[in-house]
Write a protein that holds these residues in place. Structure first.
Motif, PDB file in Angstrom:
ATOM      1  N   GLN A 163       0.977  -1.171  -0.134  1.00 40.05           N
ATOM      2  CA  GLN A 163       0.025   0.103  -0.099  1.00 40.05           C
ATOM      3  C   GLN A 163       0.809   1.158  -0.124  1.00 40.05           C
ATOM      4  OE1 GLN A 163      -3.273   0.361  -0.239  1.00 40.05           O
ATOM      5  NE2 GLN A 163      -3.095   2.513  -0.069  1.00 40.05           N
ATOM      6  N   ILE A 164       0.966   2.062  -1.252  1.00 39.52           N
ATOM      7  CA  ILE A 164       1.824   3.206  -1.169  1.00 39.52           C
ATOM      8  C   ILE A 164       0.769   4.433  -1.255  1.00 39.52           C
ATOM      9  CG2 ILE A 164       3.490   4.380  -2.518  1.00 39.52           C
ATOM     10  CD1 ILE A 164       3.938   1.710  -3.773  1.00 39.52           C
ATOM     11  N   ASP A 165       0.980   5.272  -0.214  1.00 38.52           N
ATOM     12  CA  ASP A 165       0.453   6.792   0.087  1.00 38.52           C
ATOM     13  C   ASP A 165       1.585   7.754  -0.234  1.00 38.52           C
ATOM     14  OD1 ASP A 165      -2.003   5.550   0.771  1.00 38.52           O
ATOM     15  OD2 ASP A 165      -1.518   5.162   2.764  1.00 38.52           O
ATOM     16  N   VAL A 166       1.044   8.528  -1.155  1.00 39.56           N
ATOM     17  CA  VAL A 166       2.038   9.773  -1.489  1.00 39.56           C
ATOM     18  C   VAL A 166       1.216  11.035  -1.270  1.00 39.56           C
ATOM     19  CG1 VAL A 166       3.554  10.940  -3.342  1.00 39.56           C
ATOM     20  CG2 VAL A 166       3.199   8.440  -3.101  1.00 39.56           C
ATOM     21  N   ILE A 167       1.606  11.738  -0.584  1.00 39.29           N
ATOM     22  CA  ILE A 167       1.212  13.088  -0.060  1.00 39.29           C
ATOM     23  C   ILE A 167       1.745  14.096  -1.018  1.00 39.29           C
ATOM     24  CG2 ILE A 167       0.573  14.871   1.499  1.00 39.29           C
ATOM     25  CD1 ILE A 167      -0.737  12.061   2.105  1.00 39.29           C
ATOM     26  N   GLY A 168       0.822  14.715  -1.782  1.00 36.40           N
ATOM     27  CA  GLY A 168       1.624  15.717  -2.875  1.00 36.40           C
ATOM     28  C   GLY A 168       0.324  16.437  -3.582  1.00 36.40           C
ATOM     29  N   SER A 169       0.605  16.968  -4.623  1.00 38.93           N
ATOM     30  CA  SER A 169      -0.364  17.825  -5.507  1.00 38.93           C
ATOM     31  C   SER A 169      -0.773  17.274  -6.696  1.00 38.93           C
ATOM     32  CB  SER A 169       0.233  19.198  -5.663  1.00 38.93           C
ATOM     33  OG  SER A 169       1.403  19.076  -6.270  1.00 38.93           O
ATOM     34  N   TYR A 170      -2.008  17.334  -7.142  1.00 38.43           N
ATOM     35  CA  TYR A 170      -2.294  17.124  -8.560  1.00 38.43           C
ATOM     36  C   TYR A 170      -3.397  17.837  -9.204  1.00 38.43           C
ATOM     37  CZ  TYR A 170      -6.357  15.511  -5.574  1.00 38.43           C
ATOM     38  OH  TYR A 170      -7.582  15.384  -4.722  1.00 38.43           O
ATOM     39  N   VAL A 171      -3.569  17.677 -10.408  1.00 32.48           N
ATOM     40  CA  VAL A 171      -4.608  18.747 -11.065  1.00 32.48           C
ATOM     41  C   VAL A 171      -5.972  18.200 -11.241  1.00 32.48           C
ATOM     42  CG1 VAL A 171      -4.647  19.516 -13.368  1.00 32.48           C
ATOM     43  CG2 VAL A 171      -2.599  19.406 -12.434  1.00 32.48           C
ATOM     44  N   VAL A 172      -6.814  19.288 -10.977  1.00 31.70           N
ATOM     45  CA  VAL A 172      -8.176  19.180 -11.124  1.00 31.70           C
ATOM     46  C   VAL A 172      -8.814  20.021 -12.046  1.00 31.70           C
ATOM     47  CG1 VAL A 172      -8.379  18.070  -8.900  1.00 31.70           C
ATOM     48  CG2 VAL A 172      -8.954  20.519  -9.231  1.00 31.70           C
ATOM     49  N   ALA A 173     -10.077  19.936 -12.384  1.00 33.13           N
ATOM     50  CA  ALA A 173     -10.796  20.985 -13.379  1.00 33.13           C
ATOM     51  C   ALA A 173     -11.066  21.968 -12.275  1.00 33.13           C
ATOM     52  CB  ALA A 173     -11.965  20.300 -13.976  1.00 33.13           C
ATOM     53  N   ALA A 174     -10.694  23.142 -13.107  1.00 33.15           N
ATOM     54  CA  ALA A 174     -11.027  24.613 -12.293  1.00 33.15           C
ATOM     55  C   ALA A 174     -12.341  24.967 -12.520  1.00 33.15           C
ATOM     56  CB  ALA A 174     -10.156  25.459 -12.522  1.00 33.15           C
ATOM     57  N   ARG A 175     -12.932  24.478 -13.700  1.00 30.69           N
ATOM     58  CA  ARG A 175     -14.369  24.667 -13.864  1.00 30.69           C
ATOM     59  C   ARG A 175     -14.936  23.509 -14.604  1.00 30.69           C
ATOM     60  NH1 ARG A 175     -14.804  25.965 -19.320  1.00 30.69           N
ATOM     61  NH2 ARG A 175     -12.732  26.822 -20.153  1.00 30.69           N
ATOM     62  N   ASP A 176     -16.277  23.383 -14.906  1.00 33.09           N
ATOM     63  CA  ASP A 176     -17.017  22.500 -15.797  1.00 33.09           C
ATOM     64  C   ASP A 176     -16.321  22.650 -17.308  1.00 33.09           C
ATOM     65  OD1 ASP A 176     -18.349  21.801 -13.645  1.00 33.09           O
ATOM     66  OD2 ASP A 176     -20.451  22.360 -14.494  1.00 33.09           O
ATOM     67  N   ILE A 177     -15.942  21.467 -17.605  1.00 38.65           N
ATOM     68  CA  ILE A 177     -15.393  21.241 -18.996  1.00 38.65           C
ATOM     69  C   ILE A 177     -16.400  20.440 -19.778  1.00 38.65           C
ATOM     70  CG2 ILE A 177     -13.333  20.784 -20.586  1.00 38.65           C
ATOM     71  CD1 ILE A 177     -11.567  21.316 -17.749  1.00 38.65           C
TER      72      ILE A 177
END
Length: 238
Positions: free
Chosen positions: A109-123
């Motif tokens: 089980q590998i957990d990584v705390i970091g940042s990722y990209v999400v949609a800033a608005r509906d696309i």
């Protein structure tokens, strides 16, 4: 009155054998545990090297191998799904023995705390993604789908295949690279090798995105497969 306890010869031999077997069992168990610890340490180090660039903090929970398996000589860890980031629950392969002929698998089980990209608005579907449509979020990358794309460069410039709502992560099958070559288009095909480079013009017989193989026709009969490298440009390597 002086009393002496006399031990029968047969009884003495029995206890000697018993203690000898017990000591052998403890020694064997200790060796197995030492071998397992060494294997786990090597696999743990391999997973850390594969994940340290993914985030700020990495937590690896590695399950020990089955006690019924023989010792793994010259272990060589590898990831069965080399094209996916090792996040969440993953299997780790280990090649053992000469030439890696024996293969076993460990669960981690590998957990990584970091940042990722999400949609800033509906696309909407069919939209070409640009950087201003994205925002960054922090969290455990191990909670994301194995298909999630976490880096902006893997998302920008692609076309959505389905609507994506605000705050949603981008999955690989949600996006498609745009076609740089279209069927019927006149294209330039570059043939190159270590000591030469020539180009000629042909007609694309199918659509193709960056890196895809496309059939190209020259004249009325000659057909060749080439790799898309740019808009209207394909390459054949020799």
């Amino acid at each position: 009155m002086l009393r002496k306890r006399v031990t029968q010869p047969g009884m003495l031999c029995y206890w000697q054998v018993f203690f000898l077997l017990a000591m052998l069992a403890v020694t064997a168990l200790t060796k197995v545990q030492a071998d397992d610890d060494a294997l786990l340490q090597q696999v743990h180090q391999f997973l850390y090297q594969e994940t340290q660039a993914l985030g700020e903090e990495v937590v690896i929970d590695l399950r020990p191998p089955s006690p019924h398996l023989p010792e793994c000589i010259q272990p060589e860890p590898f990831l069965p799904n080399a094209n996916q980031a090792p996040l969440g629950r993953v299997s780790v392969g280990v090649r053992c023995g000469e030439n890696g002929r024996q293969v076993r698998y460990l669960q981690a089980q590998i957990d990584v705390i970091g940042s990722y990209v999400v949609a800033a608005r509906d696309i909407e579907r069919g939209t070409l993604i640009t950087s201003n449509m994205l925002s960054e979020r922090g969290g455990n990358l191990g909670d994301l789908s194995a298909q999630a794309l976490t880096a902006e460069e893997d998302i920008v410039g692609k076309i959505t295949q389905r609507p994506i709502r605000t705050g949603s992560a981008f999955l690989a099958h949600y996006l498609q690279a745009p076609d740089l070559v279209e069927r019927g288009q006149r294209v330039t095909v570059v043939a190159q090798g270590s000591a030469f480079r020539v180009s000629r013009e042909g007609e694309a017989l199918e659509n193709g995105a960056l890196g895809e193989q496309v059939r190209v026709r020259f004249g009325s009969r000659e057909i060749m497969t080439a790799r898309v490298t740019d808009r209207g440009v394909l390459v054949v390597d020799f």
